[in-house]
Write a protein that holds these residues in place. Structure first.
Motif, mmCIF file in Angstrom:
data_model
loop_
_atom_site.group_PDB
_atom_site.id
_atom_site.type_symbol
_atom_site.label_atom_id
_atom_site.label_comp_id
_atom_site.label_asym_id
_atom_site.label_seq_id
_atom_site.Cartn_x
_atom_site.Cartn_y
_atom_site.Cartn_z
ATOM 1 N N LEU A 1 -76.128 20.060 62.370
ATOM 2 C CA LEU A 1 -75.162 21.113 62.670
ATOM 3 C C LEU A 1 -73.787 20.747 62.111
ATOM 4 O O LEU A 1 -73.123 21.571 61.473
ATOM 5 N N HIS A 2 -73.378 19.491 62.318
ATOM 6 C CA HIS A 2 -72.046 19.068 61.883
ATOM 7 C C HIS A 2 -71.923 19.068 60.361
ATOM 8 O O HIS A 2 -70.886 19.456 59.822
ATOM 9 N N ASP B 1 -73.849 24.660 69.844
ATOM 10 C CA ASP B 1 -74.411 23.360 70.219
ATOM 11 C C ASP B 1 -74.634 23.350 71.729
ATOM 12 O O ASP B 1 -73.674 23.252 72.503
ATOM 13 N N GLU B 2 -75.888 23.504 72.150
ATOM 14 C CA GLU B 2 -76.248 23.564 73.569
ATOM 15 C C GLU B 2 -75.376 24.576 74.320
ATOM 16 O O GLU B 2 -74.772 24.254 75.355
ATOM 17 N N LYS C 1 -80.472 16.457 65.064
ATOM 18 C CA LYS C 1 -80.167 17.889 65.106
ATOM 19 C C LYS C 1 -78.664 18.184 65.190
ATOM 20 O O LYS C 1 -78.186 19.114 64.535
ATOM 21 N N SER C 2 -77.917 17.404 65.957
ATOM 22 C CA SER C 2 -76.471 17.636 66.026
ATOM 23 C C SER C 2 -75.782 17.243 64.721
ATOM 24 O O SER C 2 -74.837 17.903 64.279
ATOM 25 N N VAL D 1 -78.349 24.555 68.278
ATOM 26 C CA VAL D 1 -79.047 23.361 68.746
ATOM 27 C C VAL D 1 -79.297 23.514 70.241
ATOM 28 O O VAL D 1 -78.389 23.875 71.004
ATOM 29 N N THR D 2 -80.521 23.272 70.674
ATOM 30 C CA THR D 2 -80.843 23.366 72.091
ATOM 31 C C THR D 2 -81.988 22.410 72.425
ATOM 32 O O THR D 2 -82.743 22.014 71.545
ATOM 33 N N PHE E 1 -69.721 25.638 72.106
ATOM 34 C CA PHE E 1 -70.242 24.367 72.585
ATOM 35 C C PHE E 1 -70.688 24.482 74.048
ATOM 36 O O PHE E 1 -70.455 25.487 74.706
ATOM 37 N N GLN E 2 -71.305 23.418 74.532
ATOM 38 C CA GLN E 2 -71.739 23.394 75.927
ATOM 39 C C GLN E 2 -70.529 23.505 76.859
ATOM 40 O O GLN E 2 -70.563 24.239 77.845
#
Length: 242
Positions: free
Chosen positions: A49-50, A165-166, A45-46, A197-198, A90-91
């Motif tokens: 995203l990238h 992302d999270e 999943k990451s 993304v989570t 981002f997180q």
């Protein structure tokens, strides 16, 4: 139909050494939609995203972002596209501690060599509920307020797509809901496209749909998600034999 998609991936494969992170993935993200991407750890999943955001180049396949084919672009062109077309949250908030909220939001303009528009900066902070906090340093703000500054910074250039992302991974549940409600409102009020993304079923329930990933491939979509339905689907995915 491609005009309805802010991001399109066609037959995208991405490998790291002997590991296949994305395996012949074809998926589109509609303009003005809020999509959550979920899957077990290592599901790709990451990487999705990238690749979708032009941070990473796939080994094969095509990625189209806001009508531009990323595979045909030089590194400089990609950098400019990301700066002008994409927002990232981002997180970790990634704020500069010595700069005020206002100055952190100005950064995308300064990095682009453009003079910050004071009204745009103020409006971005107003949109995320931080009016009156413009002069505060990150250390004077709560975690949720710092993430709001990060969201304002990501949105101040009016990007076509916001990648998250999270984004609530470092926040408590109450603050998470406030930040997710803010993101949901951006979709409703401004037609913002968000891809998030989570790992959190509650966070995913704020999206229009959830795209599930396993072993580098999409395994299904859930429209109008609820936390219980998302959690049940994730339990099945994580219990499935590798």
């Amino acid at each position: 139909m491609k005009h309805n998609h802010a991001v399109d991936l066609r037959s995208v494969t991405k490998t790291y050494g002997s590991v296949t992170a994305l395996d012949d993935v074809t998926v589109g993200f509609e303009t003005g939609s809020f999509t959550a991407v979920m899957g077990p750890s290592g599901s790709g999943k990451s990487t999705l995203l990238h690749c979708a955001a032009g941070l990473d180049r796939p080994n094969s396949g095509t990625v189209t972002l806001d009508g531009a084919d990323l595979g045909t672009m030089s590194e400089r062109e990609l950098t400019l596209l990301r700066r002008n077309t994409v927002g990232f949250v981002f997180q970790s908030f990634n704020l500069l501690p010595a700069l005020t909220a206002e100055q952190n939001v100005e950064l995308p303009f300064r990095l682009a060599g453009r003079r910050p528009d004071r009204r745009e900066i103020r409006r971005a902070l107003l949109d995320v509920g931080l009016e009156g906090r413009e002069r505060h340093l990150p250390g004077q703000l709560s975690g949720g307020q710092q993430q709001r500054v990060a969201i304002a910074r990501a949105l101040v250039t009016r990007p076509s797509v916001l990648f998250a992302d999270e984004p609530t991974g470092a926040l408590d549940s109450t603050t998470s809901r406030q930040v997710l409600s803010l993101l949901r409102g951006l979709v409703a009020a401004h037609g913002q496209t968000i891809i998030m993304v989570t790992h959190d079923p509650v966070a995913a329930s704020f999206a229009d749909r959830v795209l599930f990933f396993a072993d580098g491939r999409p395994t299904g979509v859930l429209d109008h998600p609820t936390p219980d339905a998302v959690a049940a689907r994730m339990s099945r995915l994580e219990a499935a034999p590798c």
